[in-house]
Design a protein around this motif. Structure first.
Motif, PDB file in Angstrom:
ATOM      1  N   GLU A 153      50.051  36.645  45.961  1.00 21.17           N
ATOM      2  CA  GLU A 153      51.508  36.658  46.625  1.00 21.17           C
ATOM      3  C   GLU A 153      52.216  37.861  45.725  1.00 21.17           C
ATOM      4  OE1 GLU A 153      53.933  33.451  48.054  1.00 21.17           O
ATOM      5  OE2 GLU A 153      52.671  32.542  46.673  1.00 21.17           O
ATOM      6  N   SER A 154      52.272  38.004  44.610  1.00 19.33           N
ATOM      7  CA  SER A 154      53.126  38.899  43.762  1.00 19.33           C
ATOM      8  C   SER A 154      52.427  40.315  44.136  1.00 19.33           C
ATOM      9  CB  SER A 154      52.993  38.540  42.347  1.00 19.33           C
ATOM     10  OG  SER A 154      51.759  38.289  41.834  1.00 19.33           O
ATOM     11  N   LEU A 155      51.257  40.517  44.242  1.00 13.17           N
ATOM     12  CA  LEU A 155      50.380  41.753  44.667  1.00 13.17           C
ATOM     13  C   LEU A 155      51.112  42.309  45.759  1.00 13.17           C
ATOM     14  CD1 LEU A 155      46.725  42.141  44.650  1.00 13.17           C
ATOM     15  CD2 LEU A 155      47.969  42.918  46.478  1.00 13.17           C
ATOM     16  N   LEU A 156      51.637  41.590  46.789  1.00 13.28           N
ATOM     17  CA  LEU A 156      51.814  41.919  48.143  1.00 13.28           C
ATOM     18  C   LEU A 156      53.244  42.727  47.753  1.00 13.28           C
ATOM     19  CD1 LEU A 156      50.920  38.954  50.510  1.00 13.28           C
ATOM     20  CD2 LEU A 156      49.721  41.150  50.089  1.00 13.28           C
ATOM     21  N   VAL A 157      54.180  42.142  46.949  1.00 15.91           N
ATOM     22  CA  VAL A 157      55.364  42.562  46.800  1.00 15.91           C
ATOM     23  C   VAL A 157      55.630  43.786  45.870  1.00 15.91           C
ATOM     24  CG1 VAL A 157      56.453  40.612  47.671  1.00 15.91           C
ATOM     25  CG2 VAL A 157      56.138  40.858  45.395  1.00 15.91           C
ATOM     26  N   GLN A 158      54.441  44.175  45.066  1.00 17.82           N
ATOM     27  CA  GLN A 158      54.601  45.192  44.124  1.00 17.82           C
ATOM     28  C   GLN A 158      54.401  46.603  44.847  1.00 17.82           C
ATOM     29  OE1 GLN A 158      51.724  44.859  41.132  1.00 17.82           O
ATOM     30  NE2 GLN A 158      52.436  42.690  40.451  1.00 17.82           N
TER      31      GLN A 158
END
Ligand code: C2E
Ligand code: MG
Ligand code: MG
Ligand code: MG
Length: 284
Positions: A153-158
């Motif tokens: 998920e964190s990848l998506l918001v970076q």
């Protein structure tokens, strides 16, 4: 007295911190040579379709057998590989090996199955993942629909959602599938989930562990399965270890499961034997 022991404690922590830094640097140095030394291996863990009971895929999980450090768990070396940028060549090695192996199993009649490969944020944002994935698919001959990339998920918001969305669309255009790993532990917004071309939510092990006895975890898992249904995404639960968890997930309509209840991650040769006996059991 108190002051003196305080100072000693401070000195102790400093020495400990130095030792940690030293250990990390040493590990990073060994990691740098691990590909050429042939110290990496992939293990494979089956993913089971809850309706048919058949093996629907495998997750490739990296193992490092260091000549110097022994076997190091991914939780220890993956973060170091990310910090040092080594995850880019390592991740490419993983993808090539996983695709090569999946194609070999297909050719041996051990399919149909999907190979799921973990992709770290740095690999996704700092290199050209579309070029790399396309090149490896054509090198290995694996059809794109047999590959699933597990992103966090964190990848998506970076790095700005715009660039991420564009990369995801180009990856999807190759024909592969995208799963969100460790779902529920990060920051995905509902807006992102709707906008991004995602195929599957992978429910984090932390929520699965106590579903049979903790009403809050049970409610969270229910919510994720419902969310999947509403957004037309498949759901898979990771870390399924006992029959109670399996029964709960089955009753809720979760699509797939993965965990020690079925099998631990295993070397390729063992996984091929596992697939073979699963296929024979199906024919009986
Ligand atoms: P992950 O992608 O969430 O992988 C699932 C982890 O849960 C694996 O740990 C697996 O062995 C473990 N597991 C599976 N079933 C069960 C179960 O029933 N109970 C319990 N307690 N654990 C279970 P592993 O192999 O140690 O990997 C840890 C993490 O390291 C992975 O979590 C992933 O984030 C990362 N990782 C592993 N291989 C790669 C890789 O090739 N590339 C990248 N970027 N990360 C990787
Ligand atoms: Mg994963
Ligand atoms: Mg996971
Ligand atoms: Mg996890």
């Amino acid at each position: 007295q108190a002051k003196a022991s305080g100072r000693n404690a401070f000195r102790f922590f400093t020495a400990q911190m130095n030792a940690d830094v030293h250990e990390r640097l040493a590990m990073q140095n060994h990691l740098r040579h691990a590909i050429q030394q042939g110290e990496f291996e992939l293990h494979y863990q089956p993913q089971i379709d809850l309706v048919t009971g058949h093996v629907s895929g495998a997750e490739a999980l990296l193992r490092w057998h260091s000549a110097v450090l022994g076997t190091v768990p991914p939780a220890r070396f993956i973060p170091l590989a990310e910090e040092s940028g080594l995850i880019i060549p390592i991740g490419e090695w993983v993808l090539r090996e996983a695709c090569r192996q999946a194609q070999q199993w297909r050719e041996q009649g051990l399919g149909p199955m999907v190979m799921a490969v973990n992709v770290s944020a740095l690999q996704f944002h700092r290199s050209d993942p579309v070029e790399m994935v396309g090149r490896i698919l054509s090198e290995t001959g694996l059809p794109a629909e047999c590959l699933e990339l597990e992103l966090t998920e964190s990848l998506l918001v970076q790095d700005g959602a715009g660039a991420t969305l564009e990369t995801l669309r180009r990856l999807k255009a190759l024909g592969l599938r995208i799963a969100i790993d460790d779902f529920g532990t990060g920051y995905s917004s509902l807006a992102y989930l709707r906008r991004f071309p995602i195929d599957k939510l992978k429910i984090d092990r932390a929520f699965v562990r106590d579903i049979a006895c903790d009403p809050e975890d049970a409610a969270i898992v229910n919510l994720i399965v419902d969310l999947g249904r509403i957004l037309k995404l498949k759901t898979i639960a990771e870390g399924v270890e006992d029959p109670e968890q399996l029964a709960f997930l089955g009753a809720r309509g979760c699509n797939e499961v993965q965990g020690y209840l079925f099998a631990r991650p295993m070397p390729g040769a063992d996984f091929a034997a596992y697939l073979d006996s699963a296929l024979k059991a199906r024919e009986r």
